[in-house]
Design a protein around this motif. Structure first.
Motif, PDB file in Angstrom:
ATOM      1  N   THR A 181       0.839  -1.200   0.000  1.00  0.00           N
ATOM      2  CA  THR A 181       0.000   0.000   0.000  1.00  0.00           C
ATOM      3  C   THR A 181       0.873   1.249   0.000  1.00  0.00           C
ATOM      4  O   THR A 181       0.630   2.191  -0.771  1.00  0.00           O
ATOM      5  CB  THR A 181      -0.942  -0.016   1.223  1.00  0.00           C
ATOM      6  N   ALA A 182       1.904   1.279   0.838  1.00  0.00           N
ATOM      7  CA  ALA A 182       2.823   2.426   0.884  1.00  0.00           C
ATOM      8  C   ALA A 182       3.632   2.517  -0.406  1.00  0.00           C
ATOM      9  O   ALA A 182       3.890   3.615  -0.909  1.00  0.00           O
ATOM     10  CB  ALA A 182       3.754   2.305   2.090  1.00  0.00           C
ATOM     11  N   TRP A 183       4.022   1.367  -0.942  1.00  0.00           N
ATOM     12  CA  TRP A 183       4.778   1.327  -2.195  1.00  0.00           C
ATOM     13  C   TRP A 183       3.980   1.982  -3.317  1.00  0.00           C
ATOM     14  O   TRP A 183       4.484   2.809  -4.063  1.00  0.00           O
ATOM     15  CB  TRP A 183       5.111  -0.123  -2.529  1.00  0.00           C
ATOM     16  N   GLN A 184       2.702   1.612  -3.419  1.00  0.00           N
ATOM     17  CA  GLN A 184       1.849   2.190  -4.454  1.00  0.00           C
ATOM     18  C   GLN A 184       1.598   3.678  -4.192  1.00  0.00           C
ATOM     19  O   GLN A 184       1.510   4.464  -5.138  1.00  0.00           O
ATOM     20  CB  GLN A 184       0.518   1.439  -4.523  1.00  0.00           C
ATOM     21  N   ALA A 185       1.502   4.071  -2.924  1.00  0.00           N
ATOM     22  CA  ALA A 185       1.223   5.464  -2.570  1.00  0.00           C
ATOM     23  C   ALA A 185       2.326   6.419  -3.023  1.00  0.00           C
ATOM     24  O   ALA A 185       2.046   7.584  -3.312  1.00  0.00           O
ATOM     25  CB  ALA A 185       0.998   5.596  -1.063  1.00  0.00           C
ATOM     26  N   VAL A 186       3.573   5.931  -3.085  1.00  0.00           N
ATOM     27  CA  VAL A 186       4.667   6.802  -3.533  1.00  0.00           C
ATOM     28  C   VAL A 186       4.868   6.730  -5.045  1.00  0.00           C
ATOM     29  O   VAL A 186       5.805   7.315  -5.574  1.00  0.00           O
ATOM     30  CB  VAL A 186       6.002   6.498  -2.785  1.00  0.00           C
ATOM     31  N   GLY A 187       3.990   5.992  -5.719  1.00  0.00           N
ATOM     32  CA  GLY A 187       4.063   5.919  -7.177  1.00  0.00           C
ATOM     33  C   GLY A 187       5.186   5.050  -7.701  1.00  0.00           C
ATOM     34  O   GLY A 187       5.614   5.207  -8.846  1.00  0.00           O
ATOM     35  N   ALA A 188       5.655   4.128  -6.877  1.00  0.00           N
ATOM     36  CA  ALA A 188       6.737   3.230  -7.295  1.00  0.00           C
ATOM     37  C   ALA A 188       6.202   2.213  -8.306  1.00  0.00           C
ATOM     38  O   ALA A 188       5.002   1.934  -8.343  1.00  0.00           O
ATOM     39  CB  ALA A 188       7.319   2.528  -6.071  1.00  0.00           C
ATOM     40  N   PRO A 189       7.091   1.639  -9.120  1.00  0.00           N
ATOM     41  CA  PRO A 189       6.634   0.692 -10.149  1.00  0.00           C
ATOM     42  C   PRO A 189       5.995  -0.557  -9.536  1.00  0.00           C
ATOM     43  O   PRO A 189       6.405  -1.016  -8.467  1.00  0.00           O
ATOM     44  CB  PRO A 189       7.911   0.336 -10.918  1.00  0.00           C
ATOM     45  N   ILE A 190       5.018  -1.082 -10.247  1.00  0.00           N
ATOM     46  CA  ILE A 190       4.274  -2.240  -9.768  1.00  0.00           C
ATOM     47  C   ILE A 190       3.928  -3.131 -10.958  1.00  0.00           C
ATOM     48  O   ILE A 190       3.685  -2.641 -12.051  1.00  0.00           O
ATOM     49  CB  ILE A 190       2.995  -1.765  -9.021  1.00  0.00           C
ATOM     50  N   CYS A 191       3.980  -4.433 -10.750  1.00  0.00           N
ATOM     51  CA  CYS A 191       3.511  -5.390 -11.747  1.00  0.00           C
ATOM     52  C   CYS A 191       2.083  -5.762 -11.371  1.00  0.00           C
ATOM     53  O   CYS A 191       1.822  -6.097 -10.214  1.00  0.00           O
ATOM     54  CB  CYS A 191       4.370  -6.663 -11.739  1.00  0.00           C
ATOM     55  N   THR A 192       1.182  -5.688 -12.327  1.00  0.00           N
ATOM     56  CA  THR A 192      -0.212  -6.001 -12.027  1.00  0.00           C
ATOM     57  C   THR A 192      -0.687  -7.184 -12.848  1.00  0.00           C
ATOM     58  O   THR A 192      -0.172  -7.469 -13.920  1.00  0.00           O
ATOM     59  CB  THR A 192      -1.127  -4.796 -12.301  1.00  0.00           C
ATOM     60  N   GLY A 193      -1.673  -7.853 -12.301  1.00  0.00           N
ATOM     61  CA  GLY A 193      -2.299  -8.997 -12.960  1.00  0.00           C
ATOM     62  C   GLY A 193      -3.793  -8.939 -12.714  1.00  0.00           C
ATOM     63  O   GLY A 193      -4.368  -7.865 -12.560  1.00  0.00           O
TER      64      GLY A 193
END
Length: 193
Positions: free
Chosen positions: A99-111
């Motif tokens: 949640t914090a990772w996404q909040a700072v706009g860091a890269p994410i792999c989604t499925g």
């Protein structure tokens, strides 16, 4: 020796380490379904129950800096305690989790999108309580089902565990791709993603 409080790393600090080529080994302890929905690129999925059961075997493949990731940091803290008990140094928990990772706009792999376990617990517990209260109009002892769920949620908050969440994680919906010890060890022993 553990102090009971895991060492943490902030999402921005982890993002900086990854960007500078000093990335620690990222171990995501969420269910395979949650991992498949969204995860940090380069992370390995080692569900919490698998990690706790096979911490000694996994320790042999985690001899470097390790950052544990979950949704909010709670399961990662539990995983950190298990690895600390196995004698693994240099383990940190991502503060605030994915949640914090996404909040700072860091890269994410989604499925494929799935509800996270916390949301599933709220839906399940709330539904059981609602049905029990409505049923108690016709069958008064049904109110005790609602009381039992309330007691379980209180215990979950006080102990920082969640039996309902652990049970829900076993459902096929939450499993996603199969994650077993042999697959995890092979991924950890192979080249980094």
């Amino acid at each position: 020796m553990t102090t009971g409080t895991p060492a943490i790393i902030q999402a921005t600090d982890l993002q900086h380490l990854i960007a500078t080529g000093s990335a620690p080994r990222l171990i995501d302890v969420r269910s395979p379904g949650e991992f498949e929905t969204a995860h940090i690129p380069g992370s390995y999925n080692v569900p919490l129950d698998l990690l706790r059961e096979h911490r000694d075997e996994l320790r042999a493949h985690l001899d470097e800096q390790v950052v544990l990731v979950c949704r909010s940091g709670q399961r990662a803290a539990t995983a950190e305690a298990a690895l600390a008990a196995a004698g693994l140094p240099n383990v940190r928990v991502l503060h605030g989790g994915i949640t914090a990772w996404q909040a700072v706009g860091a890269p994410i792999c989604t499925g494929r999108a799935r509800w996270d376990l916390e949301r599933q617990v709220r839906l399940t517990a709330g539904s059981i309580v609602l049905v029990a209260v409505l049923a108690s109009v016709v069958f008064p002892p049904a109110k005790w089902v609602a009381a039992f769920i309330g007691a379980g949620l209180t215990f979950a908050a006080l102990s920082n565990t969640c039996a309902m969440g652990m049970l829900l994680s076993k459902l096929p919906y939450n499993r996603g791709p199969r994650t077993d010890l042999d697959g995890v060890v092979a991924a950890l022993a192979g080249p980094r993603p």
